[in-house]
Design a protein around this motif. Sequence first.
Motif, PDB file in Angstrom:
ATOM      1  N   VAL A 119      65.134  -4.543   7.881  1.00  0.00           N
ATOM      2  CA  VAL A 119      64.566  -4.253   6.569  1.00  0.00           C
ATOM      3  C   VAL A 119      64.816  -2.786   6.247  1.00  0.00           C
ATOM      4  O   VAL A 119      64.353  -1.898   6.968  1.00  0.00           O
ATOM      5  N   TYR A 120      65.619  -2.525   5.218  1.00  0.00           N
ATOM      6  CA  TYR A 120      65.874  -1.153   4.787  1.00  0.00           C
ATOM      7  C   TYR A 120      64.882  -0.826   3.685  1.00  0.00           C
ATOM      8  O   TYR A 120      64.672  -1.623   2.766  1.00  0.00           O
ATOM      9  N   PHE A 121      64.238   0.351   3.791  1.00  0.00           N
ATOM     10  CA  PHE A 121      63.265   0.692   2.747  1.00  0.00           C
ATOM     11  C   PHE A 121      63.271   2.183   2.438  1.00  0.00           C
ATOM     12  O   PHE A 121      63.659   3.007   3.271  1.00  0.00           O
ATOM     13  N   GLY A 154      63.946  11.209  15.593  1.00  0.00           N
ATOM     14  CA  GLY A 154      64.793  10.029  15.666  1.00  0.00           C
ATOM     15  C   GLY A 154      63.991   8.830  16.117  1.00  0.00           C
ATOM     16  O   GLY A 154      63.267   8.913  17.122  1.00  0.00           O
ATOM     17  N   VAL A 155      64.073   7.746  15.374  1.00  0.00           N
ATOM     18  CA  VAL A 155      63.348   6.531  15.753  1.00  0.00           C
ATOM     19  C   VAL A 155      64.286   5.345  15.596  1.00  0.00           C
ATOM     20  O   VAL A 155      64.915   5.178  14.556  1.00  0.00           O
ATOM     21  N   ARG A 156      64.404   4.536  16.631  1.00  0.00           N
ATOM     22  CA  ARG A 156      65.246   3.339  16.524  1.00  0.00           C
ATOM     23  C   ARG A 156      64.556   2.302  15.641  1.00  0.00           C
ATOM     24  O   ARG A 156      63.325   2.293  15.535  1.00  0.00           O
ATOM     25  N   MET A 208      70.254   4.918  14.667  1.00  0.00           N
ATOM     26  CA  MET A 208      68.873   5.408  14.710  1.00  0.00           C
ATOM     27  C   MET A 208      68.476   6.077  13.387  1.00  0.00           C
ATOM     28  O   MET A 208      69.300   6.702  12.724  1.00  0.00           O
ATOM     29  N   ASN A 209      67.186   5.937  13.013  1.00  0.00           N
ATOM     30  CA  ASN A 209      66.671   6.636  11.831  1.00  0.00           C
ATOM     31  C   ASN A 209      66.459   8.105  12.167  1.00  0.00           C
ATOM     32  O   ASN A 209      65.906   8.430  13.222  1.00  0.00           O
ATOM     33  N   SER A 212      63.958  -0.873   9.617  1.00  0.00           N
ATOM     34  CA  SER A 212      63.037  -1.395  10.619  1.00  0.00           C
ATOM     35  C   SER A 212      63.518  -2.773  11.053  1.00  0.00           C
ATOM     36  O   SER A 212      63.999  -3.557  10.241  1.00  0.00           O
ATOM     37  N   LYS A 213      63.426  -3.011  12.354  1.00  0.00           N
ATOM     38  CA  LYS A 213      63.821  -4.336  12.857  1.00  0.00           C
ATOM     39  C   LYS A 213      62.542  -5.141  12.990  1.00  0.00           C
ATOM     40  O   LYS A 213      61.628  -4.758  13.736  1.00  0.00           O
TER      41      LYS A 213
END
Lengths: 320, 356
Positions: free
Chosen positions: B309-311, B280-282, B239-240, B321-322
């Motif tokens: 996508v990693y940013f 926290g955000v998936r 998770m982010n 992000s998926k």
Amino acid sequence: MSNAHSKTQAATPAGQKDRRRDHMPLVRHAILIGWALIIMFPIFWMLQTSFKDSGEWVTWPPNWLPQDPTLKNYQQIFTFDVSGSGVAREATDQPFSIWGSLRDSLIICTLSSLIALFMGTFLAYSISRFNVGGKKFRHMVLLVRMIPPIVIAIPLLMYYAVLIPFATEAVFGARISLFDTRIGMSILYLTVTLPFVIWMMLSFVDEVPYTLEHAARIMGAGRMYTLRKVVLPLVASGMVVTFLFVFILNWAEFLLALTLTHPDVSTLPVLLNKFQSASEGRLYGPQAAIGTVITIPVVILGIAIQKHLVKGFSFGMLRR
Amino acid sequence: MARIGIKNLVKEFGSFTAVKGINLEINDGEFLIMVGPSGCGKTTTLNMISGLVMPSSGEISIGENDVTHTEPGERGLGMVFQDLALFPHMSVFENIAFGLRVKNTSEQEVKDRVQQAAEAMHIEQLLSKRPGQCSGGEAQRVALARTIVTNPSVYLMDEPLSSLDAKLRIDMRTELKGLHERLSGTFVYVTHDQAEAMTMADRIVVMNGGEIEQLGGPLDIYRKPATRFVAGFFGMPTMNFLDGEIAAVDGAPMFVTDGIKAPLEGDLPANLSGRKATLGVRSEHVLATEAENGGKVSLIEPLGDATLVYFDYGGPTRLVSKVDPDRLFAPGDDLTFAFDANNCHLFDADNGARLN
């Protein structure tokens, strides 16, 4: 191994390095053969001397093989006439029976090695599993062996020949002596070799994964059942190797046996030393014959349990 | 009945406390999975249920009986070990028969029951082999057959699949779940693999530092992690997490950090305004859509059915992000993103407890 080998060969174009690598097994074998010759020579010399008659024992230049092979030496040591030692003849012709010593050696070594193996295995198990004696005990087990036998030989003689007989007489009214008895020698060898057995068996028992015993316990097996069905079968090869190792140690032990026996009990190494006469000095022929006879059981044992030897020494191959 | 009750269970190893007084009720016939990182106390707890480890204090009951001080063999358990613990010197047949032989079962019954167990695990052809001659998957089945042959009411499993390769592990998951359906026993399963826990468990116990962090169904835990630790432990990719604070903007709650503003929805407790928190955000809830937050793509990981996508967004961490695999991004691209306001998890900045 072979993979890595071919890889390096492929990587370097046929150069000097390769050729040297090809010669390596040759060089290695040459060194090993040379070493083996050095090691084997005394055994060869003993073997061929045992077939020589008295005149040939010390000829110079030496005869590499007996000129006139004879079984006289073997006849001399295998004669059943135990009382023959009193017969006044040339020492070279005297019968020196080894039957008594052979029996003593076999009884003492087998008894002490078996008991040491039995006790040592269980002790090793308790040290391995329960840290008996504390965490450092396993490293101190061999400490007893650091004492040179010569240091304990005389004190032991005092105990065996004087203190124990007097003490038992004072306490029980009967004089019990361990000096010059097979039981005394067995106890001594047991004491001396037990640390070795513990030390060797520890490495085998340590290799048996705890979880095997846990699995057995979960299935309802008690400690003894688990030992019998799981642990002991897994260290059986190690036990065989250990037995052989300890048996050979005892079989060849000289100093303590020399100090603590005479005249009733005599082990083979002690007997070996008795083969000399005033008129002719050392009797090399019978000595060589006895040396050969002493060696044979060890070699036979070794061959018989070869499978276990390999297994025992390559322990750690247990599938996890 | 094989309900397992655990009360105030504590285990100390010298000065180290491995299990710090946990309470747990495991239902009859349940597939319960204990999951957590190495050293979290899950295996110790399992070993205390099995009786191989004696608790320092606390009680364990199986069914109606207090078994806290009962010998392992008398608790009516079956156990599969991490290294399988097959006896290498015995044939597969004898391995499976071991538990029966201990109980002096008649030879005919041993034969019949070993045969049945072997058939159930499809390993009849292995009975005369040694465990060393079996492949990893076969050895796994032998270990299971050895466990089911005594017909225990409770099955304990200590990371039994960890020695298998990835593909086989996934196949065995399905098989274990099927086995649980067939046997209707109580399964207590320990693993450090969150995916294993998610796929097989009826309920999951998440442990950390000798304590239970959360107990619940797989989806409950995934959707509503009770702590930041649980949130980070479950889900791939992780998770982010963003550290920031909660502010009220025009009366609406908003999470603010490093130039990002994320509106929060749902029932938030009052008085959160101004509080430091972790958001926290998936990855599937980081939406790469037209929005006011911007970032720069740094890395792409195509998974096939989705793309990660990693940013960089300007803060200390990187977000992932998926996205749909048809959307093509390249490193260096600019993108805008928003968080799915219904799926934002707020955790206390200090103790990690869930706030919303």
